[in-house]
Design a protein around this motif. Structure first.
Motif, PDB file in Angstrom:
ATOM      1  N   SER A  65      -8.738  -7.729   7.215  1.00 55.24           N
ATOM      2  CA  SER A  65      -7.513  -7.721   6.413  1.00 55.24           C
ATOM      3  C   SER A  65      -6.565  -6.636   6.912  1.00 55.24           C
ATOM      4  CB  SER A  65      -7.829  -7.497   4.932  1.00 55.24           C
ATOM      5  OG  SER A  65      -8.654  -8.530   4.435  1.00 55.24           O
ATOM      6  N   TYR A  66      -5.267  -6.866   6.664  1.00 56.73           N
ATOM      7  CA  TYR A  66      -4.236  -5.919   7.089  1.00 56.73           C
ATOM      8  C   TYR A  66      -3.361  -5.549   5.892  1.00 56.73           C
ATOM      9  CZ  TYR A  66      -5.509  -7.104  11.888  1.00 56.73           C
ATOM     10  OH  TYR A  66      -6.201  -7.282  13.059  1.00 56.73           O
ATOM     11  N   ARG A  67      -3.041  -4.260   5.804  1.00 58.60           N
ATOM     12  CA  ARG A  67      -2.256  -3.750   4.676  1.00 58.60           C
ATOM     13  C   ARG A  67      -0.771  -3.773   4.989  1.00 58.60           C
ATOM     14  NH1 ARG A  67      -0.332   1.275   2.892  1.00 58.60           N
ATOM     15  NH2 ARG A  67      -1.134   2.289   4.784  1.00 58.60           N
ATOM     16  N   SER A  68       0.015  -4.240   4.042  1.00 58.91           N
ATOM     17  CA  SER A  68       1.466  -4.251   4.200  1.00 58.91           C
ATOM     18  C   SER A  68       2.034  -2.878   3.863  1.00 58.91           C
ATOM     19  CB  SER A  68       2.086  -5.302   3.272  1.00 58.91           C
ATOM     20  OG  SER A  68       3.489  -5.107   3.181  1.00 58.91           O
ATOM     21  N   PRO A  69       2.988  -2.369   4.654  1.00 57.23           N
ATOM     22  CA  PRO A  69       3.598  -1.078   4.321  1.00 57.23           C
ATOM     23  C   PRO A  69       4.559  -1.165   3.148  1.00 57.23           C
ATOM     24  CG  PRO A  69       4.695  -2.025   6.214  1.00 57.23           C
ATOM     25  CD  PRO A  69       3.549  -2.942   5.889  1.00 57.23           C
ATOM     26  N   TRP A  70       4.939  -2.383   2.770  1.00 58.57           N
ATOM     27  CA  TRP A  70       5.914  -2.551   1.690  1.00 58.57           C
ATOM     28  C   TRP A  70       5.227  -2.587   0.321  1.00 58.57           C
ATOM     29  CZ3 TRP A  70      10.124  -1.374   3.981  1.00 58.57           C
ATOM     30  CH2 TRP A  70      10.355  -1.775   5.284  1.00 58.57           C
ATOM     31  N   SER A  71       4.243  -3.449   0.166  1.00 64.42           N
ATOM     32  CA  SER A  71       3.542  -3.565  -1.121  1.00 64.42           C
ATOM     33  C   SER A  71       2.234  -2.797  -1.146  1.00 64.42           C
ATOM     34  CB  SER A  71       3.263  -5.035  -1.423  1.00 64.42           C
ATOM     35  OG  SER A  71       2.385  -5.590  -0.442  1.00 64.42           O
ATOM     36  N   SER A  72       1.755  -2.368   0.027  1.00 63.32           N
ATOM     37  CA  SER A  72       0.466  -1.680   0.184  1.00 63.32           C
ATOM     38  C   SER A  72      -0.709  -2.568  -0.217  1.00 63.32           C
ATOM     39  CB  SER A  72       0.439  -0.373  -0.628  1.00 63.32           C
ATOM     40  OG  SER A  72      -0.564   0.496  -0.145  1.00 63.32           O
ATOM     41  N   LYS A  73      -0.516  -3.883  -0.176  1.00 65.84           N
ATOM     42  CA  LYS A  73      -1.587  -4.827  -0.474  1.00 65.84           C
ATOM     43  C   LYS A  73      -2.134  -5.420   0.819  1.00 65.84           C
ATOM     44  CE  LYS A  73       0.257  -6.162  -5.004  1.00 65.84           C
ATOM     45  NZ  LYS A  73       0.768  -7.281  -5.842  1.00 65.84           N
ATOM     46  N   TYR A  74      -3.423  -5.776   0.754  1.00 70.04           N
ATOM     47  CA  TYR A  74      -4.081  -6.342   1.934  1.00 70.04           C
ATOM     48  C   TYR A  74      -3.968  -7.869   1.941  1.00 70.04           C
ATOM     49  CZ  TYR A  74      -6.256  -1.951   3.403  1.00 70.04           C
ATOM     50  OH  TYR A  74      -6.476  -0.680   3.854  1.00 70.04           O
ATOM     51  N   LYS A  75      -3.882  -8.386   3.160  1.00 69.37           N
ATOM     52  CA  LYS A  75      -3.846  -9.834   3.357  1.00 69.37           C
ATOM     53  C   LYS A  75      -4.762 -10.170   4.527  1.00 69.37           C
ATOM     54  CE  LYS A  75      -0.637 -13.655   4.159  1.00 69.37           C
ATOM     55  NZ  LYS A  75       0.769 -14.033   4.429  1.00 69.37           N
ATOM     56  N   PRO A  76      -5.795 -10.998   4.328  1.00 75.25           N
ATOM     57  CA  PRO A  76      -6.278 -11.554   3.062  1.00 75.25           C
ATOM     58  C   PRO A  76      -6.632 -10.456   2.052  1.00 75.25           C
ATOM     59  CG  PRO A  76      -7.355 -12.598   4.944  1.00 75.25           C
ATOM     60  CD  PRO A  76      -6.630 -11.414   5.471  1.00 75.25           C
ATOM     61  N   GLU A  77      -6.619 -10.828   0.784  1.00 74.70           N
ATOM     62  CA  GLU A  77      -6.789  -9.867  -0.297  1.00 74.70           C
ATOM     63  C   GLU A  77      -8.111  -9.112  -0.157  1.00 74.70           C
ATOM     64  OE1 GLU A  77      -6.789  -9.796  -5.201  1.00 74.70           O
ATOM     65  OE2 GLU A  77      -6.242 -11.612  -4.093  1.00 74.70           O
ATOM     66  N   LEU A  78      -8.031  -7.789  -0.372  1.00 77.78           N
ATOM     67  CA  LEU A  78      -9.187  -6.923  -0.245  1.00 77.78           C
ATOM     68  C   LEU A  78      -9.139  -5.898  -1.373  1.00 77.78           C
ATOM     69  CD1 LEU A  78     -11.620  -6.422   1.709  1.00 77.78           C
ATOM     70  CD2 LEU A  78     -10.193  -4.724   2.850  1.00 77.78           C
ATOM     71  N   GLU A  79     -10.051  -6.012  -2.317  1.00 74.77           N
ATOM     72  CA  GLU A  79      -9.993  -5.177  -3.516  1.00 74.77           C
ATOM     73  C   GLU A  79     -10.267  -3.705  -3.224  1.00 74.77           C
ATOM     74  OE1 GLU A  79     -12.604  -6.759  -6.406  1.00 74.77           O
ATOM     75  OE2 GLU A  79     -11.470  -8.637  -6.693  1.00 74.77           O
ATOM     76  N   ASP A  80     -11.225  -3.408  -2.359  1.00 69.68           N
ATOM     77  CA  ASP A  80     -11.602  -2.020  -2.101  1.00 69.68           C
ATOM     78  C   ASP A  80     -11.060  -1.524  -0.759  1.00 69.68           C
ATOM     79  OD1 ASP A  80     -13.140  -3.707  -0.610  1.00 69.68           O
ATOM     80  OD2 ASP A  80     -15.010  -2.605  -0.869  1.00 69.68           O
ATOM     81  N   GLY A  81      -9.924  -2.055  -0.322  1.00 70.74           N
ATOM     82  CA  GLY A  81      -9.327  -1.628   0.932  1.00 70.74           C
ATOM     83  C   GLY A  81      -8.870  -0.180   0.885  1.00 70.74           C
ATOM     84  N   VAL A  82      -8.875   0.476   2.035  1.00 70.07           N
ATOM     85  CA  VAL A  82      -8.476   1.890   2.124  1.00 70.07           C
ATOM     86  C   VAL A  82      -6.986   2.024   1.824  1.00 70.07           C
ATOM     87  CG1 VAL A  82      -8.310   3.901   3.637  1.00 70.07           C
ATOM     88  CG2 VAL A  82     -10.266   2.337   3.821  1.00 70.07           C
TER      89      VAL A  82
END
Length: 273
Positions: A65-82
């Motif tokens: 998964s990769y984190r967006s710098p805008w929303s800080s959310k991971y795609k694909p979704e990752l609940e315990d992402g750094v």
């Protein structure tokens, strides 16, 4: 592993992804090292929440998964992402806004992303500034004059403050990957690609903030990298091409083509008289 990295350093950017995929299949035990140490042309993803593009790299990756710098959310979704700390997240948001303006002014289009994180030793912080410009006919740039063309800039900077929090030590490592292809009836097809990496360190006052210093260092480094690419790749290409085939219109006294053209002009003038 060293042989694999030596091979990756010699691959043109247009073939680096294919080479990396092959090495990952041959050396699955070294996948993590290969992914973290190999610079690849930047890939683009879409943040639906903010309706903006962002760039993918090893510094915003957690698993697959990769984190967006805008929303800080991971795609694909990752609940315990750094996630960065609240302070670093604020700096990351400011940096993305600033470098978006920088990218538009210098590149006249393209995509930029900035990621900030805390290093493993817990001292200071680190940041990655990514800029991608598509210069092809179908690209979003305002001067798409190439059949295919891309510019990928990766700037990784480590920052550590002194004990008095008056000065910061900045270590910047930058890589630029360039690939272009042109094709027209007069000159025929032409392809050029390559990469260049440079590093610099500097101690600067943090009176105006880290973001100001980072912007200044990235701007200075990009200027050096552009000059280096111009001298190493374009300069050498011009030298080779002009050695093999002199450009039309050359009229120098030492040029065989120029001497022949001069004789033709003189003869034509003599007949006309």
């Amino acid at each position: 592993m060293e042989a694999a990295m030596d091979l990756m350093r010699r691959m043109p950017p247009s073939l680096s992804q294919q080479a990396l995929d092959s090495l990952l299949a041959l050396l699955p035990a070294h996948s993590s090292q290969l992914l973290s140490r190999s610079d690849q042309p930047l890939q683009v993803a879409w943040d639906e929440e903010f309706d903006k593009d962002y760039l993918l790299c090893d510094y915003n990756r957690d698993g697959d998964s990769y984190r967006s710098p805008w929303s800080s959310k991971y795609k694909p979704e990752l609940e315990d992402g750094v996630q960065p700390s609240a302070e670093l997240r604020k700096l990351e948001q400011e940096a993305n806004e600033v470098f978006s303006i920088y990218r538009d002014q210098y590149y006249e289009g393209g995509i930029s992303s900035v990621y900030v994180w805390e290093p493993e030793d817990g001292k200071g912080f680190a940041a990655c500034v990514l800029i991608k410009k598509d210069g092809s006919d179908a690209g979003d740039g305002r001067r798409g004059l190439l059949q295919e063309g891309s510019w990928d800039a990766i700037h990784v900077i480590e920052v550590k403050e002194d004990e008095d929090h008056q000065f910061g030590h900045y270590c910047l490592t930058s890589t630029v990957m360039l690939a272009l292809t042109t094709a027209n009836q007069s000159s025929g097809p032409f392809s050029l690609s390559g990469s260049i990496t440079r590093q610099m360190e500097s101690d600067l006052s943090i009176e105006n903030g880290h973001l100001c210093n980072i912007g200044r260092l990235v701007e200075e480094m990009e200027s050096k990298l552009r000059n280096g690419l111009d001298q190493v790749y374009f300069g050498k290409t011009k030298e080779v091409v002009f050695t093999l085939r002199e450009p039309l219109g050359v009229m120098s006294a030492t040029s065989h083509v120029g001497q022949s053209l001069q004789r033709m002009i003189v003869n034509d003038l003599g007949r006309s008289r």
